[in-house]
Write a protein that holds these residues in place. Sequence first.
Motif, mmCIF file in Angstrom:
data_model
loop_
_atom_site.group_PDB
_atom_site.id
_atom_site.type_symbol
_atom_site.label_atom_id
_atom_site.label_comp_id
_atom_site.label_asym_id
_atom_site.label_seq_id
_atom_site.Cartn_x
_atom_site.Cartn_y
_atom_site.Cartn_z
ATOM 1 N N SER A 86 18.818 40.756 4.985
ATOM 2 C CA SER A 86 19.684 41.686 5.696
ATOM 3 C C SER A 86 18.951 42.763 6.479
ATOM 4 O O SER A 86 19.548 43.402 7.344
ATOM 5 N N SER A 87 17.676 43.013 6.193
ATOM 6 C CA SER A 87 16.918 44.043 6.904
ATOM 7 C C SER A 87 15.438 43.832 6.615
ATOM 8 O O SER A 87 15.070 43.044 5.725
ATOM 9 N N GLY A 88 14.615 44.557 7.336
ATOM 10 C CA GLY A 88 13.181 44.493 7.080
ATOM 11 C C GLY A 88 12.841 44.988 5.682
ATOM 12 O O GLY A 88 11.972 44.425 5.004
ATOM 13 N N HIS A 89 13.523 46.043 5.254
ATOM 14 C CA HIS A 89 13.260 46.552 3.906
ATOM 15 C C HIS A 89 13.696 45.563 2.829
ATOM 16 O O HIS A 89 13.052 45.443 1.791
ATOM 17 N N ALA A 90 14.774 44.838 3.083
ATOM 18 C CA ALA A 90 15.182 43.779 2.149
ATOM 19 C C ALA A 90 14.094 42.712 2.088
ATOM 20 O O ALA A 90 13.765 42.204 1.014
ATOM 21 N N ALA A 91 13.498 42.377 3.242
ATOM 22 C CA ALA A 91 12.443 41.350 3.278
ATOM 23 C C ALA A 91 11.255 41.771 2.415
ATOM 24 O O ALA A 91 10.628 40.938 1.755
ATOM 25 N N GLN A 92 10.942 43.060 2.435
ATOM 26 C CA GLN A 92 9.804 43.540 1.637
ATOM 27 C C GLN A 92 10.078 43.373 0.141
ATOM 28 O O GLN A 92 9.204 42.946 -0.614
ATOM 29 N N ILE A 93 11.289 43.701 -0.280
ATOM 30 C CA ILE A 93 11.654 43.519 -1.695
ATOM 31 C C ILE A 93 11.677 42.026 -2.035
ATOM 32 O O ILE A 93 11.200 41.603 -3.084
ATOM 33 N N LEU A 112 1.642 52.776 7.317
ATOM 34 C CA LEU A 112 2.842 51.948 7.230
ATOM 35 C C LEU A 112 4.004 52.676 7.889
ATOM 36 O O LEU A 112 3.990 53.910 8.011
ATOM 37 N N TYR A 113 5.000 51.911 8.269
ATOM 38 C CA TYR A 113 6.291 52.443 8.715
ATOM 39 C C TYR A 113 6.782 53.470 7.681
ATOM 40 O O TYR A 113 6.659 53.241 6.465
ATOM 41 N N GLY A 114 7.326 54.596 8.147
ATOM 42 C CA GLY A 114 7.708 55.685 7.237
ATOM 43 C C GLY A 114 8.637 55.241 6.120
ATOM 44 O O GLY A 114 8.470 55.631 4.950
ATOM 45 N N ALA A 159 -0.329 48.620 12.969
ATOM 46 C CA ALA A 159 0.282 49.512 11.987
ATOM 47 C C ALA A 159 0.876 50.769 12.610
ATOM 48 O O ALA A 159 0.351 51.323 13.580
ATOM 49 N N ASN A 160 1.935 51.204 11.998
ATOM 50 C CA ASN A 160 2.606 52.458 12.332
ATOM 51 C C ASN A 160 1.748 53.636 11.911
ATOM 52 O O ASN A 160 1.020 53.542 10.932
ATOM 53 N N PRO A 161 1.987 54.794 12.525
ATOM 54 C CA PRO A 161 2.762 54.955 13.762
ATOM 55 C C PRO A 161 1.892 54.821 15.005
ATOM 56 O O PRO A 161 2.397 54.745 16.102
ATOM 57 N N VAL A 184 1.617 40.451 4.990
ATOM 58 C CA VAL A 184 1.441 41.215 6.224
ATOM 59 C C VAL A 184 2.798 41.454 6.877
ATOM 60 O O VAL A 184 3.552 40.508 7.130
ATOM 61 N N ASP A 185 3.100 42.721 7.136
ATOM 62 C CA ASP A 185 4.275 43.092 7.926
ATOM 63 C C ASP A 185 3.870 42.939 9.390
ATOM 64 O O ASP A 185 3.040 43.701 9.901
ATOM 65 N N ASN A 186 4.441 41.940 10.054
ATOM 66 C CA ASN A 186 4.049 41.616 11.431
ATOM 67 C C ASN A 186 5.087 42.090 12.442
ATOM 68 O O ASN A 186 5.149 41.591 13.570
ATOM 69 N N HIS A 206 8.962 40.501 8.330
ATOM 70 C CA HIS A 206 9.374 41.120 9.585
ATOM 71 C C HIS A 206 10.621 41.945 9.367
ATOM 72 O O HIS A 206 11.501 41.558 8.597
ATOM 73 N N SER A 207 10.712 43.025 10.113
ATOM 74 C CA SER A 207 12.008 43.591 10.421
ATOM 75 C C SER A 207 12.415 42.918 11.720
ATOM 76 O O SER A 207 11.884 43.230 12.790
ATOM 77 N N THR A 208 13.352 41.957 11.639
ATOM 78 C CA THR A 208 13.804 41.271 12.866
ATOM 79 C C THR A 208 14.647 42.195 13.736
ATOM 80 O O THR A 208 14.973 41.882 14.872
ATOM 81 N N THR A 209 15.018 43.353 13.143
ATOM 82 C CA THR A 209 15.717 44.421 13.854
ATOM 83 C C THR A 209 14.989 44.818 15.136
ATOM 84 O O THR A 209 15.619 45.277 16.094
ATOM 85 N N LYS A 210 13.675 44.640 15.154
ATOM 86 C CA LYS A 210 12.834 45.207 16.208
ATOM 87 C C LYS A 210 12.594 44.171 17.312
ATOM 88 O O LYS A 210 13.526 43.700 17.908
ATOM 89 N N TYR A 211 11.336 43.797 17.563
ATOM 90 C CA TYR A 211 11.029 42.973 18.741
ATOM 91 C C TYR A 211 11.652 41.584 18.688
ATOM 92 O O TYR A 211 11.981 41.020 19.729
ATOM 93 N N ASN A 371 13.865 54.330 15.873
ATOM 94 C CA ASN A 371 13.822 52.866 15.989
ATOM 95 C C ASN A 371 12.617 52.514 16.833
ATOM 96 O O ASN A 371 11.995 53.396 17.447
ATOM 97 N N LEU A 372 12.256 51.249 16.859
ATOM 98 C CA LEU A 372 11.176 50.781 17.732
ATOM 99 C C LEU A 372 11.443 49.328 18.081
ATOM 100 O O LEU A 372 12.319 48.681 17.515
ATOM 101 N N GLY A 373 10.687 48.830 19.072
ATOM 102 C CA GLY A 373 10.788 47.412 19.410
ATOM 103 C C GLY A 373 12.046 47.044 20.161
ATOM 104 O O GLY A 373 12.509 45.917 20.099
HETATM 105 C C1 LIG Z 1 11.757 48.975 10.989
HETATM 106 C C2 LIG Z 1 10.606 48.522 10.191
HETATM 107 C C3 LIG Z 1 10.752 48.164 8.853
HETATM 108 C C4 LIG Z 1 12.086 48.248 8.146
HETATM 109 O O1 LIG Z 1 12.973 47.360 8.730
HETATM 110 P P1 LIG Z 1 14.597 47.568 8.690
HETATM 111 O O2 LIG Z 1 15.098 46.388 9.430
HETATM 112 O O3 LIG Z 1 14.868 48.871 9.377
HETATM 113 O O4 LIG Z 1 14.954 47.595 7.248
HETATM 114 C C5 LIG Z 1 9.640 47.729 8.168
HETATM 115 N N1 LIG Z 1 8.431 47.669 8.762
HETATM 116 C C6 LIG Z 1 8.249 48.008 10.051
HETATM 117 C C7 LIG Z 1 6.891 47.900 10.648
HETATM 118 C C8 LIG Z 1 9.322 48.442 10.808
HETATM 119 O O5 LIG Z 1 9.138 48.781 12.089
#
Ligand SMILES: *Cc1c(COP(=O)(O)O)cnc(C)c1O
Length: 430
Positions: A86-93, A112-114, A159-161, A184-186, A206-211, A371-373
């Motif tokens: 459902s989100s990038g943070h869900a992917a990490q868990i 890392l992303y904040g 890597a952020n930021p 790796v968070d790509n 990935h957070s597919t939310t982005k790019y 947000n980014l990407g």
């Molecule tokens: C946005 C982001 C996340 C978190 O993703 P969400 O989809 O907002 O949960 C994790 N890592 C990076 C690098 C991000 O840019």
Amino acid sequence: MTDGPKYGFDTLQIHAGARPDPATGARQTPIYQSTAFVFRDAEHAAALFNLQEVGYIYSRLTNPTVAVLQERVATLEGGVGAVCCSSGHAAQIMALFPLMAPGLNVVVSTRLYGGTVTQFSQTIKRFGWEATFVDFDDLDAVKAAINDKTRAVFCEAIANPGGYITDLDAISAIADAAEIPLIVDNTSATPYLCRPIEHGATLVVHSTTKYLTGNGTVTGGVVVDSGTFDWSANDKFPSLSAPEPAYHGLKFHETFGPLAFTFHGIAIGLRDLGMTMNPQAAHYTLMGTETLSLRMDRHVENALKIAEWLEQDDRVDYVTYAGLKSSPYYDRVAKICPRGAGGLFTFAVKGGYDACVKLVNALEIFSHVANLGDARSLIIHSASTTHRQLTAEQQRAAGAAPEVVRVSIGIEDADDLIADLDQALSKAAS
Ligand SMILES: *Cc1c(COP(=O)(O)O)cnc(C)c1O
């Protein structure tokens, strides 16, 4: 068409995972807006529930639209399988869940992303997991942080930021020596700019939310498995190597081989944690992936042009873009992300905190958002927003010092973006 190394990236980003709809011939992947899928008969249902046959049961676990995206991202990353969530943070868990247990730890980069810093430093403690933060440019410190309770190493490729580049080859060698996976968070690089599996990563998130989506419409995440890790080499990963009581003592690694992590992610992770991607979100992200390479080339071209312009401007103190020759990470670009250093960087405005606030307020094309990407250019002054609860010292350590703004350069006309920054910097300096 599914995958195949004989096709190039631009072909795969449009076709991988997709085929004309078997029922209607629809050329674009339909949005299968259905919660449940009908079993052919009772035997079919039993086989699906026993994981003896792959198919659709219920959309918390699998959905045909989401499955296309899973196969597409897995192909683009060079993995064997992927699980969308459902989100990038869900992917990490979801990535950590099969590896971790109370009392175990993950060694993670300080860059890392904040939101990830908060998830790892605060929230995972509720599961009894621990994260050890280390400067990943200090390889001895990474090695020293790994102990017999460590089950993974985690970092971002770009890597952020500040858009720093991680030496993935060096970090994966350390993880390999410790017999633990590198995750790796790509998100910031995307598989077009960087393919972490080729640098030794076991899992890519990935957070597919982005790019990957690229238009700021839906949140989503994905975990891609390289299929290369031997989960049975030792007794560190019982979720994947030992008998699973919920499936009559089935051993995931023994039964599914290189797809063990992917099957576990669906059959246990999505089943019980329920962090499912919905088919609408998968649709938007599939649309985004079709143009990924075109957008990333433009993000990189614009980011470099704007970073160079900012660097020579007297109102700016410094710029962190790794694509600049002045960056300490410049040499890593050719090795880790040869098609460019991405679209993300920070710059420091002379005049500090107050000048940054004025700059952000004066910009017209850039949006001030967390947000980014996105296709559109974005800016954030972290010290007055996402990092405002931290001390100035903590902000500095996180790359979010009071005088610094982070930009995510979009795909608009670079000259318009420069003109916007120019007028806003003048207002910030006044
Ligand atoms: C946005 C982001 C996340 C978190 O993703 P969400 O989809 O907002 O949960 C994790 N890592 C990076 C690098 C991000 O840019």
